[in-house]
Design a protein around this motif. Structure first.
Motif, short mmCIF file in Angstrom:
data_model
loop_
_atom_site.label_atom_id
_atom_site.label_comp_id
_atom_site.label_asym_id
_atom_site.label_seq_id
_atom_site.Cartn_x
_atom_site.Cartn_y
_atom_site.Cartn_z
N ILE A 1 0.84 -1.20 0.00
CA ILE A 1 0.00 0.00 0.00
C ILE A 1 0.87 1.25 0.00
O ILE A 1 0.55 2.24 -0.66
N GLY A 2 1.99 1.20 0.73
CA GLY A 2 2.91 2.35 0.74
C GLY A 2 3.50 2.63 -0.63
O GLY A 2 3.62 3.78 -1.05
N MET B 1 1.93 4.36 6.01
CA MET B 1 2.33 2.97 5.77
C MET B 1 3.77 2.73 6.23
O MET B 1 4.10 1.64 6.70
N GLY C 1 0.81 4.17 -2.71
CA GLY C 1 0.64 5.57 -2.31
C GLY C 1 1.75 6.46 -2.85
O GLY C 1 1.50 7.59 -3.29
N PHE C 2 2.97 5.93 -2.88
CA PHE C 2 4.10 6.69 -3.42
C PHE C 2 3.93 6.92 -4.92
O PHE C 2 4.14 8.02 -5.42
N LEU D 1 0.51 10.18 -3.15
CA LEU D 1 -0.16 10.43 -1.87
C LEU D 1 0.88 10.31 -0.75
O LEU D 1 1.08 9.25 -0.16
N THR D 2 1.52 11.40 -0.44
CA THR D 2 2.59 11.41 0.54
C THR D 2 2.10 10.97 1.91
O THR D 2 2.78 10.21 2.61
N TRP D 3 0.92 11.43 2.31
CA TRP D 3 0.42 11.08 3.63
C TRP D 3 0.21 9.58 3.78
O TRP D 3 0.49 9.02 4.83
N LEU D 4 -0.25 8.92 2.70
CA LEU D 4 -0.46 7.48 2.75
C LEU D 4 0.88 6.74 2.86
O LEU D 4 1.02 5.77 3.59
N THR D 5 1.87 7.24 2.14
CA THR D 5 3.20 6.63 2.20
C THR D 5 3.79 6.75 3.59
O THR D 5 4.37 5.78 4.12
N ALA E 1 1.14 6.93 -6.58
CA ALA E 1 0.00 7.81 -6.80
C ALA E 1 0.25 9.24 -6.33
O ALA E 1 -0.56 10.13 -6.58
#
Length: 87
Positions: A41-42, A57, A45-46, A50-54, A48
């Motif tokens: 998932i990290g 994770m 997220g990277f 999406l820094t917050w998701l990275t 895509a």
């Protein structure tokens, strides 16, 4: 005789026996699953952007690694009388 030279004990079913509690086994198995999922998932997220998701994770990966390490340490320092089936 060192632990590496000692023959592995087997249960009546032929499964290897280790000095672990079921709780330690669950922590190791669920932790490894969470570790793989968090890395996947990290990475998504990277990719895509999406820094917050990275970041979230990455924190989940650190927590999973710490949990696995603590479970392995508990397992290796367990009393010799707590032998259960491995898996």
């Amino acid at each position: 005789m060192t632990p590496e030279e000692q023959p592995e004990r087997m249960s009546a079913d032929g499964k290897p026996m280790v000095g672990a509690t079921p709780r330690d086994v669950v922590h190791i198995r669920l932790g490894s699953f969470a570790l793989i999922a968090a890395v996947g998932i990290g990475v998504l997220g990277f990719v895509a952007g999406l820094t917050w998701l990275t970041v979230v994770m990455a924190l989940a990966v650190v927590v999973a690694i710490v949990d696995i390490v603590l479970a392995v340490r508990r397992q290796s320092h367990a009393r010799r009388g707590t032998t259960t089936e491995a898996g």
